[in-house]
Design an enzyme around this catalytic site. Sequence first.
Site, PDB file in Angstrom:
ATOM      1  N   ASN A  39       0.891  -1.259  -0.050  1.00  0.00           N
ATOM      2  CA  ASN A  39       0.026  -0.121  -0.138  1.00  0.00           C
ATOM      3  C   ASN A  39       0.769   1.146   0.187  1.00  0.00           C
ATOM      4  OD1 ASN A  39      -2.333  -1.345   0.007  1.00  0.00           O
ATOM      5  ND2 ASN A  39      -2.495  -1.189   2.436  1.00  0.00           N
ATOM      6  N   ASP A  47      -4.636  -5.485   2.610  1.00  0.00           N
ATOM      7  CA  ASP A  47      -5.664  -6.475   3.242  1.00  0.00           C
ATOM      8  C   ASP A  47      -5.677  -7.834   2.649  1.00  0.00           C
ATOM      9  OD1 ASP A  47      -7.374  -4.406   4.299  1.00  0.00           O
ATOM     10  OD2 ASP A  47      -7.539  -3.682   2.163  1.00  0.00           O
ATOM     11  N   LYS A  95      11.844 -16.199  -9.390  1.00  0.00           N
ATOM     12  CA  LYS A  95      11.256 -15.062  -9.835  1.00  0.00           C
ATOM     13  C   LYS A  95      10.344 -15.621 -10.985  1.00  0.00           C
ATOM     14  CE  LYS A  95      12.429 -11.056 -12.431  1.00  0.00           C
ATOM     15  NZ  LYS A  95      13.584 -10.179 -13.091  1.00  0.00           N
ATOM     16  N   PRO A 137      -5.130 -10.967   8.373  1.00  0.00           N
ATOM     17  CA  PRO A 137      -5.879 -10.754   9.679  1.00  0.00           C
ATOM     18  C   PRO A 137      -6.144  -9.329   9.803  1.00  0.00           C
ATOM     19  CG  PRO A 137      -3.499 -11.457  10.073  1.00  0.00           C
ATOM     20  CD  PRO A 137      -3.749 -11.638   8.482  1.00  0.00           C
ATOM     21  N   ILE A 196      -5.952  -6.509  12.121  1.00  0.00           N
ATOM     22  CA  ILE A 196      -5.061  -6.375  13.225  1.00  0.00           C
ATOM     23  C   ILE A 196      -5.898  -5.549  14.289  1.00  0.00           C
ATOM     24  CG2 ILE A 196      -2.774  -5.570  14.398  1.00  0.00           C
ATOM     25  CD1 ILE A 196      -1.727  -5.887  11.547  1.00  0.00           C
ATOM     26  N   PHE A 255      -7.417   4.372  12.084  1.00  0.00           N
ATOM     27  CA  PHE A 255      -7.265   5.425  10.901  1.00  0.00           C
ATOM     28  C   PHE A 255      -7.983   4.941   9.699  1.00  0.00           C
ATOM     29  CE2 PHE A 255      -4.503   8.893  11.646  1.00  0.00           C
ATOM     30  CZ  PHE A 255      -3.866   8.583  12.961  1.00  0.00           C
ATOM     31  N   LYS A 274     -16.923   2.655   9.494  1.00  0.00           N
ATOM     32  CA  LYS A 274     -15.715   1.691  10.122  1.00  0.00           C
ATOM     33  C   LYS A 274     -15.511   1.729  11.666  1.00  0.00           C
ATOM     34  CE  LYS A 274     -12.545   1.674   6.802  1.00  0.00           C
ATOM     35  NZ  LYS A 274     -11.615   1.854   5.794  1.00  0.00           N
ATOM     36  N   LYS A 333     -15.416  -2.059  13.628  1.00  0.00           N
ATOM     37  CA  LYS A 333     -14.234  -2.360  14.614  1.00  0.00           C
ATOM     38  C   LYS A 333     -14.436  -2.348  15.690  1.00  0.00           C
ATOM     39  CE  LYS A 333     -11.196  -1.814  10.416  1.00  0.00           C
ATOM     40  NZ  LYS A 333     -10.015  -2.501   9.842  1.00  0.00           N
TER      41      LYS A 333
HETATM   42  O1  C5P Z   1     -10.920  -0.466   6.173  1.00  0.00           O
HETATM   43  P1  C5P Z   1      -9.844  -0.911   7.134  1.00  0.00           P
HETATM   44  O2  C5P Z   1      -9.705  -2.191   7.559  1.00  0.00           O
HETATM   45  O3  C5P Z   1      -8.578  -0.769   6.051  1.00  0.00           O
HETATM   46  O4  C5P Z   1      -9.559   0.244   8.080  1.00  0.00           O
HETATM   47  C1  C5P Z   1      -8.294   0.519   8.423  1.00  0.00           C
HETATM   48  C2  C5P Z   1      -7.959   0.906   9.620  1.00  0.00           C
HETATM   49  O5  C5P Z   1      -7.747  -0.651  10.367  1.00  0.00           O
HETATM   50  C3  C5P Z   1      -6.514   1.293  10.123  1.00  0.00           C
HETATM   51  O6  C5P Z   1      -6.386   1.848  11.598  1.00  0.00           O
HETATM   52  C4  C5P Z   1      -5.581   0.095   9.793  1.00  0.00           C
HETATM   53  O7  C5P Z   1      -4.591   0.286  10.624  1.00  0.00           O
HETATM   54  C5  C5P Z   1      -6.476  -0.986  10.597  1.00  0.00           C
HETATM   55  N1  C5P Z   1      -6.407  -2.337   9.767  1.00  0.00           N
HETATM   56  C6  C5P Z   1      -5.658  -3.604  10.396  1.00  0.00           C
HETATM   57  N2  C5P Z   1      -5.428  -4.853   9.769  1.00  0.00           N
HETATM   58  C7  C5P Z   1      -5.946  -4.873   8.495  1.00  0.00           C
HETATM   59  C8  C5P Z   1      -6.487  -3.592   7.840  1.00  0.00           C
HETATM   60  C9  C5P Z   1      -6.682  -2.674   8.519  1.00  0.00           C
HETATM   61  O8  C5P Z   1      -5.193  -3.233  11.544  1.00  0.00           O
HETATM   62  N3  C5P Z   1      -5.728  -5.928   7.783  1.00  0.00           N
END
Ligand code: C5P
Length: 402
Positions: free
Chosen positions: A210, A279, A289, A310, A312, A328, A342, A346
């Site tokens: 990303n 993601d 390669k 996962p 996180i 964020f 969101k 979460k």
């Molecule tokens: O929509 P999204 O899942 O990308 O939400 C962004 C937030 O979730 C951010 O705080 C990002 O650090 C966290 N995140 C995470 N693990 C992921 C994807 C996003 O902790 N796999």
Amino acid sequence: MPDLHNKRIVLGLSGGIACYKSAELVRRLVEQGATVDVIMTDAATHFITAVTMQALSGRPVFTDAWDPRIPNNMAHIDLSRGADAIIVAPASADFMAKLVQGRADDLLSTLCLARACPLLVAPAMNREMWSAAPTQRNVAQLKQDGVSVLGPAAGDQACGETGDGRMLEPSQLLAELIAFFQPKLLQSKRVLITAGPTIEPIDPVRVLTNRSSGKTGYALAKAAREAGAEVTLVSGPTALPTPHGVLCIQVQTAQQMHDAVLAHVKQQDVFISVAAVADWRIENIATDKIKKDHTTNKSHTPDLKFALNPDILATVAALPNAPWCVGFAAETERLSEFAQAKRVRKGIPMLIGNLAQHVMDADHTTVSIFDEHGEHPLPTSAKQDIARQLIAAIAARLPNKK
Ligand code: C5P
């Protein structure tokens, strides 16, 4: 606005080879908007000249209590009363011993005794001098007397030995001084932060990632440390230096970031998830390669299989005794709606949202705080200023007890 705008600093130099680093320090202090009065002991003038320090500070340098330029012979009172802080860098073993005893036999020691402002010292000496029992007793006494002791660091020494006793680098002393003036809103709190991107291998030379510079996450780590927190930063690959005083764990993939966060999450008060976590990861990573097909004109595209990484933040938020979680969200449209959704999805009390196209890679950012009461936009500002405002917003919302 520079971080030391309107601050008056007295920079004292006692005798030590680290005096050469203080030339750089005075420059950095002035760059940050401070007015710097340099005072040197006689021993310090054997290592660096007053002319150098005067040229860099742009102000008269004093080396002698009997300097005829001081009309009332009260430099020790005048300089101390106008100062926001005195920092002695380098502070020799002998000078610290004098401070402990309250001796006042030269301008710098008299000024320190007569001060009405905080005193910080940056010890610099040979490792044996540092570890000697009298020095350690003196350091303990200085701390008890309310003096802030910065460092020392360990490493190569000018005398050819290696060990504790090196003066902190000018950039570290500057960070300590800036931190010193910040309100201690997160004193004794433990804060865990993720920052930067993750990179997911496709083959030994290609990755999926990303866009993320890591600047906001690193700025938050610095701001949390300035606010008195013990900060652990779990970072994907960035080009940024670790903020002074922050424990940084470097990772590459989302799975590694997940594992590092879970290994450190226990007993954290706050978790701030700034990282742009990929993601998806590639399930069928090629061991060699992947070659383009040169034998036909048809373009050859690899057959990549994606697996979901996962989440996180959601994992941490769902833990029993979870820390207070901040997320964020970088969106490209309908920020309020997507960010608030969101936050709820979460299961977190606070989420910082911004429009990705406006801030990516920039030093400035425009963000809104989303919480149970709605959206609170912050004015566009430098990422470090925004980080300090966000730390203040977190501290204001943090429950007293978990
Ligand atoms: O929509 P999204 O899942 O990308 O939400 C962004 C937030 O979730 C951010 O705080 C990002 O650090 C966290 N995140 C995470 N693990 C992921 C994807 C996003 O902790 N796999």
